[in-house]
Design a protein around this motif. Sequence first.
Motif, mmCIF file in Angstrom:
data_model
loop_
_atom_site.group_PDB
_atom_site.id
_atom_site.type_symbol
_atom_site.label_atom_id
_atom_site.label_comp_id
_atom_site.label_asym_id
_atom_site.label_seq_id
_atom_site.Cartn_x
_atom_site.Cartn_y
_atom_site.Cartn_z
ATOM 1 N N LYS A 122 0.817 -1.222 0.000
ATOM 2 C CA LYS A 122 0.000 0.000 0.000
ATOM 3 C C LYS A 122 0.843 1.261 0.000
ATOM 4 O O LYS A 122 0.348 2.335 -0.353
ATOM 5 N N ASP A 123 2.109 1.150 0.368
ATOM 6 C CA ASP A 123 3.020 2.305 0.399
ATOM 7 C C ASP A 123 3.548 2.544 -1.022
ATOM 8 O O ASP A 123 4.417 1.820 -1.502
ATOM 9 N N MET A 124 3.023 3.552 -1.683
ATOM 10 C CA MET A 124 3.360 3.806 -3.086
ATOM 11 C C MET A 124 4.827 4.209 -3.274
ATOM 12 O O MET A 124 5.388 3.984 -4.339
ATOM 13 N N GLU A 125 5.465 4.770 -2.273
ATOM 14 C CA GLU A 125 6.892 5.092 -2.388
ATOM 15 C C GLU A 125 7.717 3.809 -2.453
ATOM 16 O O GLU A 125 8.666 3.714 -3.225
ATOM 17 N N LYS A 126 7.367 2.817 -1.656
ATOM 18 C CA LYS A 126 8.046 1.510 -1.701
ATOM 19 C C LYS A 126 7.840 0.860 -3.074
ATOM 20 O O LYS A 126 8.770 0.310 -3.665
ATOM 21 N N LYS A 142 16.179 -4.294 -1.154
ATOM 22 C CA LYS A 142 16.870 -3.067 -0.741
ATOM 23 C C LYS A 142 16.124 -1.837 -1.243
ATOM 24 O O LYS A 142 15.936 -0.872 -0.510
ATOM 25 N N ALA A 143 15.719 -1.875 -2.498
ATOM 26 C CA ALA A 143 14.969 -0.744 -3.051
ATOM 27 C C ALA A 143 13.650 -0.562 -2.320
ATOM 28 O O ALA A 143 13.272 0.560 -1.954
ATOM 29 N N LYS A 201 7.150 2.379 -5.881
ATOM 30 C CA LYS A 201 7.883 3.157 -6.889
ATOM 31 C C LYS A 201 9.367 2.787 -6.889
ATOM 32 O O LYS A 201 9.953 2.550 -7.951
ATOM 33 N N ARG A 202 9.980 2.731 -5.705
ATOM 34 C CA ARG A 202 11.414 2.379 -5.627
ATOM 35 C C ARG A 202 11.652 0.969 -6.176
ATOM 36 O O ARG A 202 12.634 0.726 -6.882
ATOM 37 N N THR A 203 10.773 0.060 -5.845
ATOM 38 C CA THR A 203 10.910 -1.326 -6.318
ATOM 39 C C THR A 203 10.768 -1.386 -7.837
ATOM 40 O O THR A 203 11.537 -2.082 -8.516
ATOM 41 N N THR A 204 9.818 -0.655 -8.374
ATOM 42 C CA THR A 204 9.603 -0.630 -9.825
ATOM 43 C C THR A 204 10.823 -0.072 -10.542
ATOM 44 O O THR A 204 11.262 -0.631 -11.559
ATOM 45 N N VAL A 205 11.387 1.016 -10.026
ATOM 46 C CA VAL A 205 12.583 1.601 -10.635
ATOM 47 C C VAL A 205 13.725 0.585 -10.626
ATOM 48 O O VAL A 205 14.414 0.402 -11.639
ATOM 49 N N ALA A 206 13.917 -0.103 -9.506
ATOM 50 C CA ALA A 206 14.976 -1.116 -9.422
ATOM 51 C C ALA A 206 14.720 -2.247 -10.417
ATOM 52 O O ALA A 206 15.633 -2.690 -11.124
ATOM 53 N N MET A 207 13.477 -2.710 -10.486
ATOM 54 C CA MET A 207 13.120 -3.801 -11.400
ATOM 55 C C MET A 207 13.426 -3.432 -12.848
ATOM 56 O O MET A 207 13.934 -4.253 -13.610
ATOM 57 N N MET A 208 13.137 -2.199 -13.214
ATOM 58 C CA MET A 208 13.320 -1.775 -14.599
ATOM 59 C C MET A 208 14.793 -1.761 -15.020
ATOM 60 O O MET A 208 15.080 -1.781 -16.214
#
Length: 166
Positions: A135-139, A160-161, A141-148
């Motif tokens: 539910k934490d959109m910042e988490k 970690k992200a 977002k960080r995970t999505t950026v790392a995945m990409m």
Amino acid sequence: MSLNKITTCLWFDGQAEEAATFYTSIFANSKITSIQHYTDAGQEIHGHKAGKVMIVEFNLNGHYFVALNGGPEFKFNEAISFQIDCANQEEVDYYWDKLGDGGDEKRKVCGWLADKYGVAWQVVPTALKEMLSDKDMEKVKRTTVAMMTMKKMDIAGLRKAFEGKT
């Protein structure tokens, strides 16, 4: 009432039996269940020599497939892919290495790969699904950026992200 079953048909250009053997060697609880051959009946339509493998039926851990030696008319692409849910990094590494062996390096991105037959696979850690469902959109977002930025998914890097430790 009839038993309904959905079977995935994969169109190959002469490699149906080879591909089915390859896939059943990778996935546990898998086997080739039937091999059918072309006959001279309908040869004017299908164009294959009698005796050539036409269809290979196989099962990958409960999922039914038909591999058809149809010819060169159609090619695989990422519009259709098979997603493998992996419990840990060991499983991610196993499926990534086995399915990716001989595949197109340019088609390896964000957990997706194309095997040596061109079939697209997504090798996805279940931990990633959990992180992206937070539910934490910042988490998220960080995970999505790392995945990409990843080809093969790295659960420790994703974690970690997610935790903001990158």
